[in-house]
Design a protein around this motif. Sequence first.
Motif, short mmCIF file in Angstrom:
data_model
loop_
_atom_site.label_atom_id
_atom_site.label_comp_id
_atom_site.label_asym_id
_atom_site.label_seq_id
_atom_site.Cartn_x
_atom_site.Cartn_y
_atom_site.Cartn_z
N GLN A 1 0.74 -1.18 -0.18
CA GLN A 1 -0.01 -0.03 0.03
C GLN A 1 0.78 1.31 -0.04
O GLN A 1 0.56 2.12 -0.68
CB GLN A 1 -0.86 -0.07 1.32
N ILE A 2 1.97 1.27 0.75
CA ILE A 2 3.08 2.27 0.76
C ILE A 2 3.51 2.59 -0.40
O ILE A 2 3.64 3.72 -0.88
CB ILE A 2 3.89 2.09 1.98
N ALA A 3 3.75 1.44 -1.18
CA ALA A 3 4.45 1.61 -2.35
C ALA A 3 3.53 2.13 -3.40
O ALA A 3 3.79 2.82 -4.20
CB ALA A 3 4.81 -0.02 -2.73
N PHE A 4 2.34 1.61 -3.42
CA PHE A 4 1.15 2.17 -4.19
C PHE A 4 1.23 3.68 -4.15
O PHE A 4 1.16 4.52 -5.12
CB PHE A 4 -0.10 1.47 -3.99
N TYR A 5 0.93 4.14 -3.11
CA TYR A 5 1.00 5.55 -2.38
C TYR A 5 2.21 6.37 -3.20
O TYR A 5 1.98 7.36 -3.71
CB TYR A 5 0.96 5.80 -1.11
N LYS A 6 3.35 5.90 -2.72
CA LYS A 6 4.39 6.42 -3.47
C LYS A 6 4.55 6.36 -4.94
O LYS A 6 5.10 7.58 -5.52
CB LYS A 6 5.89 5.96 -3.09
N ALA A 7 4.23 5.32 -5.54
CA ALA A 7 4.04 5.48 -6.85
C ALA A 7 3.27 6.59 -7.53
O ALA A 7 3.50 7.11 -8.48
CB ALA A 7 3.59 4.32 -7.58
N ILE A 8 2.12 6.95 -6.90
CA ILE A 8 0.98 7.74 -7.20
C ILE A 8 1.71 9.11 -6.88
O ILE A 8 1.85 10.20 -7.81
CB ILE A 8 -0.25 7.80 -6.29
N ILE A 9 2.47 9.42 -5.99
CA ILE A 9 2.92 10.75 -5.71
C ILE A 9 4.05 11.00 -6.66
O ILE A 9 4.25 12.15 -7.18
CB ILE A 9 3.77 10.62 -4.18
N GLU A 10 4.80 10.07 -6.98
CA GLU A 10 5.78 10.15 -8.22
C GLU A 10 5.34 10.54 -9.50
O GLU A 10 5.80 11.55 -10.27
CB GLU A 10 6.54 8.99 -8.33
N ALA A 11 4.07 9.86 -9.85
CA ALA A 11 3.36 10.19 -11.22
C ALA A 11 2.93 11.62 -11.06
O ALA A 11 3.07 12.22 -12.20
CB ALA A 11 2.18 9.15 -11.26
N VAL B 1 4.02 14.24 -9.05
CA VAL B 1 5.34 15.51 -9.28
C VAL B 1 5.97 15.17 -10.29
O VAL B 1 6.78 16.25 -10.96
CB VAL B 1 6.08 15.08 -7.90
N GLN B 2 6.09 14.11 -11.46
CA GLN B 2 6.87 14.04 -12.56
C GLN B 2 5.94 14.64 -13.72
O GLN B 2 6.65 14.60 -14.76
CB GLN B 2 7.22 12.80 -12.67
N ASP B 3 4.88 15.07 -13.48
CA ASP B 3 4.06 15.70 -14.35
C ASP B 3 4.91 16.78 -15.28
O ASP B 3 4.78 17.99 -14.45
CB ASP B 3 2.68 15.95 -13.93
N SER B 4 5.07 16.67 -16.45
CA SER B 4 5.84 17.87 -16.87
C SER B 4 5.01 19.09 -17.15
O SER B 4 5.69 20.27 -17.26
CB SER B 4 6.31 17.26 -18.34
N THR B 5 3.71 19.02 -17.13
CA THR B 5 2.80 20.13 -17.31
C THR B 5 2.61 20.86 -15.87
O THR B 5 1.82 21.81 -15.99
CB THR B 5 1.43 19.71 -17.98
N ALA B 6 2.87 20.30 -14.96
CA ALA B 6 2.75 20.80 -13.52
C ALA B 6 1.27 20.78 -13.17
O ALA B 6 0.93 22.03 -12.50
CB ALA B 6 3.53 22.08 -13.41
N ASN B 7 0.46 20.10 -13.64
CA ASN B 7 -0.83 20.14 -13.22
C ASN B 7 -1.24 19.56 -12.00
O ASN B 7 -2.28 20.01 -11.29
CB ASN B 7 -1.98 19.34 -14.22
N GLY B 8 -0.27 18.85 -11.59
CA GLY B 8 -0.37 18.43 -10.22
C GLY B 8 -1.35 17.21 -10.14
O GLY B 8 -1.95 16.91 -9.00
N VAL B 9 -1.66 16.42 -10.99
CA VAL B 9 -2.75 15.34 -11.02
C VAL B 9 -2.18 14.39 -11.92
O VAL B 9 -1.52 14.15 -12.60
CB VAL B 9 -4.19 15.93 -11.65
N VAL B 10 -3.01 13.18 -11.55
CA VAL B 10 -3.03 12.01 -12.47
C VAL B 10 -4.45 11.22 -12.35
O VAL B 10 -5.35 11.43 -11.38
CB VAL B 10 -1.81 10.86 -11.82
N SER B 11 -4.75 10.50 -13.39
CA SER B 11 -6.02 10.11 -13.44
C SER B 11 -6.08 8.82 -12.76
O SER B 11 -5.00 8.18 -12.47
CB SER B 11 -6.55 9.79 -14.67
N SER B 12 -7.32 8.45 -12.21
CA SER B 12 -7.58 7.14 -11.22
C SER B 12 -7.14 6.00 -12.13
O SER B 12 -6.63 4.97 -11.62
CB SER B 12 -8.73 7.14 -10.36
N ILE B 13 -7.35 6.19 -13.50
CA ILE B 13 -7.22 4.96 -14.21
C ILE B 13 -5.56 4.73 -14.48
O ILE B 13 -5.24 3.49 -14.31
CB ILE B 13 -7.71 5.06 -15.74
N GLU B 14 -4.99 5.77 -14.55
CA GLU B 14 -3.42 5.74 -14.82
C GLU B 14 -2.76 5.29 -13.20
O GLU B 14 -1.99 4.66 -13.29
CB GLU B 14 -3.04 7.18 -15.03
N ALA B 15 -3.21 5.67 -12.27
CA ALA B 15 -2.94 5.21 -11.05
C ALA B 15 -3.01 3.94 -10.56
O ALA B 15 -2.14 3.15 -10.06
CB ALA B 15 -3.57 5.99 -9.88
#
Length: 354
Positions: A98-108, A110-124
Amino acid sequence: MSGGLSWRHHVVIQALLSRGPLKERDLHSLFQDITKRNPGTERPLFDGFILKINKALACANFELRGCIDQYDGQVYYGVVNTISDEQSKLGTKYSVPQIAFYKAIIEAIVQDSTANGVVSSIEALNLNLDSQVTIVTDTQSLGSQPSVPSALKNFTLSQKEKTLHELVKDQWLNLTTDGIIKLGLKSFLDLRSWFRNNDVPSCHVCNEAGIKADLCPNENCTVRIHQYCLKQLFLQRKDAKVCPSCGTSWPCTVPKEEFLQAEVDNEPTGRQRATDSKQKRRTANRVVDEEVGCSNQDVLNECRESQRGNRLALKRGRASRNDDAHIGGSGASQSSAAAVPGLGRVTRSSARLM
């Protein structure tokens, strides 16, 4: 831990622990109700009150801290754990996958090059967790293939969905109705050092990690600025609105009236309001060596008595301040709403995740 604290301090601590992160105006309102003092017009008294709480919490490695939610631009306060060791991690209710999953979402996010600060739930839900835990390799057999813990391999889609809802409920993440995942308040309050250590690009104005920010229109320029910083920067300028680094024209799309109304909504009643985003961060982080007593007169007396010592303490603090006294990385010259060890991360409703 409670030595020297009055019932008023206990009320504030209990409110933060039971209700979670509080908006600055709500915390100010609570302070005014129990002390009969206006934190908007008597800010040093409020700072001293918070400092006294932090002195008591420090022995248990807790801290009352403030941050700015980059999505709405408002200041929030809460209590967090200040250390990240194996012992503190034992208290978390989350498993390693679960912690690994949370960290993966955080990385996704903050690594967004458009700086929108989001990720879709499907991508997550489709994120690969193999890289989130140290790969175990048999050092005695050269050429052997690295192995991934079975707990990660067997972490199913339904388990990810359940974890996502738990992270949203606990305010580590925020999930919109249209399936967009944002950082939650606890992430902003708790991951400041992680943002800095992982080289998350910072806001050009305030030096805080630019998770949700506007990018310079010049594709060759790396400048990013939070919307609330951008509004204030351009509202203060009488000349052309341009990138502070490369000089490219940078139109400010948010009406002045909207920004001013946001400032009003974000502050408690009182004549003194934060007039820009830098001041907001200083307000959220200011460490003042003044202590609030149990009566109005005591508050005033202690404030006067501690002013001289406070000046010396602030000078010493500037001389010895390390990276945690700044937003977004070493060498930053402006303090952050979440970086000064006087006001900082939010609710330790669970142990540290990262």
